[in-house]
Design an enzyme around this catalytic site. Structure first.
Site, PDB file in Angstrom:
ATOM      1  N   HIS A 292      -9.352   6.371 -30.876  1.00  0.00           N
ATOM      2  CA  HIS A 292      -9.366   5.946 -32.287  1.00  0.00           C
ATOM      3  C   HIS A 292     -10.104   4.622 -32.476  1.00  0.00           C
ATOM      4  O   HIS A 292     -10.404   4.253 -33.603  1.00  0.00           O
ATOM      5  CB  HIS A 292      -7.926   5.815 -32.808  1.00  0.00           C
ATOM      6  CG  HIS A 292      -7.224   7.142 -32.938  1.00  0.00           C
ATOM      7  ND1 HIS A 292      -6.914   7.718 -34.146  1.00  0.00           N
ATOM      8  CD2 HIS A 292      -6.780   8.018 -31.999  1.00  0.00           C
ATOM      9  CE1 HIS A 292      -6.322   8.876 -33.955  1.00  0.00           C
ATOM     10  NE2 HIS A 292      -6.217   9.078 -32.651  1.00  0.00           N
TER      11      HIS A 292
ATOM     12  N   ASP B 157     -14.659  -2.038 -35.916  1.00  0.00           N
ATOM     13  CA  ASP B 157     -13.520  -1.180 -36.230  1.00  0.00           C
ATOM     14  C   ASP B 157     -13.855   0.248 -35.831  1.00  0.00           C
ATOM     15  O   ASP B 157     -15.000   0.680 -36.025  1.00  0.00           O
ATOM     16  CB  ASP B 157     -13.262  -1.230 -37.747  1.00  0.00           C
ATOM     17  CG  ASP B 157     -11.789  -1.071 -38.083  1.00  0.00           C
ATOM     18  OD1 ASP B 157     -11.090  -0.408 -37.299  1.00  0.00           O
ATOM     19  OD2 ASP B 157     -11.352  -1.600 -39.115  1.00  0.00           O
TER      20      ASP B 157
HETATM   21  C1  G6P Z   1      -4.761   0.975 -34.324  1.00  0.00           C
HETATM   22  C2  G6P Z   1      -4.659   1.876 -33.110  1.00  0.00           C
HETATM   23  C3  G6P Z   1      -3.424   2.756 -33.190  1.00  0.00           C
HETATM   24  C4  G6P Z   1      -2.202   1.893 -33.428  1.00  0.00           C
HETATM   25  C5  G6P Z   1      -2.375   1.067 -34.697  1.00  0.00           C
HETATM   26  C6  G6P Z   1      -1.177   0.136 -34.983  1.00  0.00           C
HETATM   27  O1  G6P Z   1      -5.085   1.712 -35.450  1.00  0.00           O
HETATM   28  O2  G6P Z   1      -5.832   2.654 -32.972  1.00  0.00           O
HETATM   29  O3  G6P Z   1      -3.260   3.493 -31.995  1.00  0.00           O
HETATM   30  O4  G6P Z   1      -1.036   2.681 -33.512  1.00  0.00           O
HETATM   31  O5  G6P Z   1      -3.541   0.275 -34.552  1.00  0.00           O
HETATM   32  O6  G6P Z   1      -0.953  -0.709 -33.895  1.00  0.00           O
HETATM   33  P1  G6P Z   1       0.411  -0.737 -33.076  1.00  0.00           P
HETATM   34  O7  G6P Z   1       0.122  -1.628 -31.907  1.00  0.00           O
HETATM   35  O8  G6P Z   1       1.419  -1.315 -34.022  1.00  0.00           O
HETATM   36  O9  G6P Z   1       0.763   0.665 -32.683  1.00  0.00           O
END
Ligand code: G6P
Length: 507
Positions: free
Chosen positions: A179, A392
């Site tokens: 992602h 991003d």
């Molecule tokens: C990004 C990453 C996700 C992640 C999100 C929130 O979008 O690609 O995999 O879940 O951030 O971050 P966190 O560390 O809270 O899961």
């Protein structure tokens, strides 16, 4: 669900097993000690739900708590029953959360893959725990899956799951989607575990990236590290022979549930809240920034650009306000704490310099998670969205803003370094987020843009997001995993330019 996929799935009753760091529900104990499940937000769940329900399936991930207990297992089972697919928790100890999630994932891969190598903390203990925890996730898959299942692993926390599955003797079909961006070889080669990680990634059967540029970077890293690499095909998905395996590699820009956002944005409660916002901030254009609190989002530079536009274009004073929403995130990681202070000082500086006591406030700063109604109202109310990450993977705020702009009369300013720029580059106003004066000039241009141009640009972007929505994304990824003929995947139109040259901006 797409037609081709629907047909294949009806014929073959194979299940889908989704694996991600977090489950789509976070489990916590409330003040009375009872376990509660809070649904996570996000398009991934919405997109995968029809497939999981139709095919039957399971989601494997961390339940958000370090507790491992029969009570948690039974809560997982009952929440999964309500959701329509099974949930399997992978419990992590506090030390694993520290070294695997905060450490390797968020103090090494996250900054490195966003080109911020100086923020990396290359602690060898992090890598060891990363491998151990990936093995733990692989073991959970190994226990739960049956022959025929397709295992779809998500994001940078779990890049070694296929390799660990193979060590366990499993030969399930596996796919991986990253992602976040994949860096160029100049950056990737700094990683002490570069070889082991590339070899681990090559154990998946399909590897998906957000953009053509990420895919090209990955292939250049494979070529730099591995001998005798062969790439066949030129379309959206190519076949790569490396390390004695044949792997598919493609670019699949993630998206949103366009129709759902559009419908929700049109709801009377949202329109009323958007009108309220305009009444509170009257006779001016509203500029919106919404981000997780993250150093990749470019918030301090954006605030400096806003300061610059008010300084160099005084006629805009009292005629624009910036609403900057910052959603708390990863608060236990040191690099994130200082950023909050920096942002708040900049907001104070701008408001201190330009505020009109009792009247105009240049920056409205909101530091909290937003309820869906408020989020949609901000999107509806904003005349200009300012999406300026330093780098991003995709940036779904840009897509959500367009989907919610049902009047099609507003402007998106978009960083060249957001994955979304590959798709939306023609409709958005492009900016280099590091160019403070350039961003300020672009705000000025957006402010004065005529209605015909605003509508034309926004209409084109909305059409593209509607055509390639999140269901299209799921469909194309899964089709790429199962199709026999990759010629059914010609290069995406928006990506053609980035394919052939070494470095090419989308604009
Ligand atoms: C990004 C990453 C996700 C992640 C999100 C929130 O979008 O690609 O995999 O879940 O951030 O971050 P966190 O560390 O809270 O899961």
């Amino acid at each position: 669900m797409g037609d081709a996929l629907n047909e294949i799935m009806t014929r073959r009753r194979d299940r889908l097993i989704v694996v991600s760091n977090r489950l789509p529900f976070a489990f916590r104990r409330d003040a009375g000690g009872r376990l509660r499940a809070e649904p996570g937000s996000g398009g991934l769940v919405t997109a995968l739900l029809p497939v999981l329900r139709h095919r039957g399936g399971m989601w494997i991930g961390w339940p958000g708590t370090c507790e491992a207990s029969p009570a948690l297992d039974s809560e997982l089972a009952s929440v999964g029953e309500g959701a329509g697919y099974a949930l399997k928790g992978v419990p992590l100890s506090p030390e694993e959360v520290r070294n695997f999630y905060e450490g390797f994932s968020n103090e090494i891969i996250w900054p490195l893959f966003h080109d911020l190598q100086l923020l990396c903390n290359f602690d060898p203990a992090y890598w060891r725990t990363y491998r151990d925890v990936n093995r733990k996730y692989a073991r959970a898959v190994h226990e739960a899956a049956v022959p025929g299942d397709f295992i779809w692993v998500h994001d940078y926390h779990l890049m070694a799951v296929a390799a660990e599955l193979r060590r366990l003797g499993s030969d399930f079909r596996t796919g991986f989607f990253l992602h976040i961006p994949f860096p160029s070889p100049d950056i990737y080669l700094k990683l002490p575990w570069r070889m082991a990680l590339i070899e681990a990634l090559l154990q998946f059967d399909l590897i998906g990236f957000q953009t053509a540029r990420d895919r090209r970077n990955f292939l250049q890293c494979v070529r730099a590290l591995v001998r005798n690499v062969e790439v066949e095909g030129r379309g959206q998905v190519v076949q790569v022979a490396a390390c004695g395996r044949s792997v598919r590699v493609g670019n699949f820009p993630i998206s949103i549930d366009f129709n759902s956002f559009m419908r929700q944005a049109a709801a009377p409660a949202v329109s009323a809240r958007a009108r309220e916002l305009h009444a509170l901030l009257p006779r001016r254009k509203l500029i919106l920034g919404i981000d997780r609190l993250d150093y990749t989002k470019g918030i301090p530079l954006r605030l400096q650009a806003f300061h610059d536009v008010l300084t160099r274009y005084p006629e805009l004073r009292e005629r624009i306000s910036l609403i900057q929403v910052v959603v708390p995130s990863r608060e236990d990681i040191p690099e994130y704490r200082g950023l909050k202070t920096e942002i708040e000082q900049l907001v104070g500086k701008i408001n201190g310099s330009f505020v009109d006591p009792g009247g105009w406030v240049p920056v409205w700063y909101v530091y909290r998670s937003l309820a869906q109604l408020d989020l949609l109202a901000y999107y509806r109310a904003a005349d200009i969205a300012l999406v300026t990450p330093l780098k991003d993977g995709m940036n779904l705020v840009a897509k959500e803003y367009c989907a919610c702009s049902i009047e099609e009369d507003c402007v998106l300013i978009l960083s060249e370094f957001a994955g979304a720029a590959e798709q939306l580059g023609k409709g958005a106003l492009p900016v280099n987020p590091n160019d403070i004066e350039g961003v300020a000039d672009t705000i000025h241009r957006a402010f004065h843009m005529g209605e015909t141009e605003r509508r034309k640009r926004m209409r084109g972007m909305r059409r593209s997001i509607r055509d390639q929505d999140v269901f299209w994304w799921v469909d194309s990824f899964l089709r790429a995993a199962i199709t026999k003929d990759l010629r059914a995947f010609p290069q995406l139109e928006s990506c053609a330019a980035t394919e052939s040259v070494d470095y090419h901006l989308s604009f």
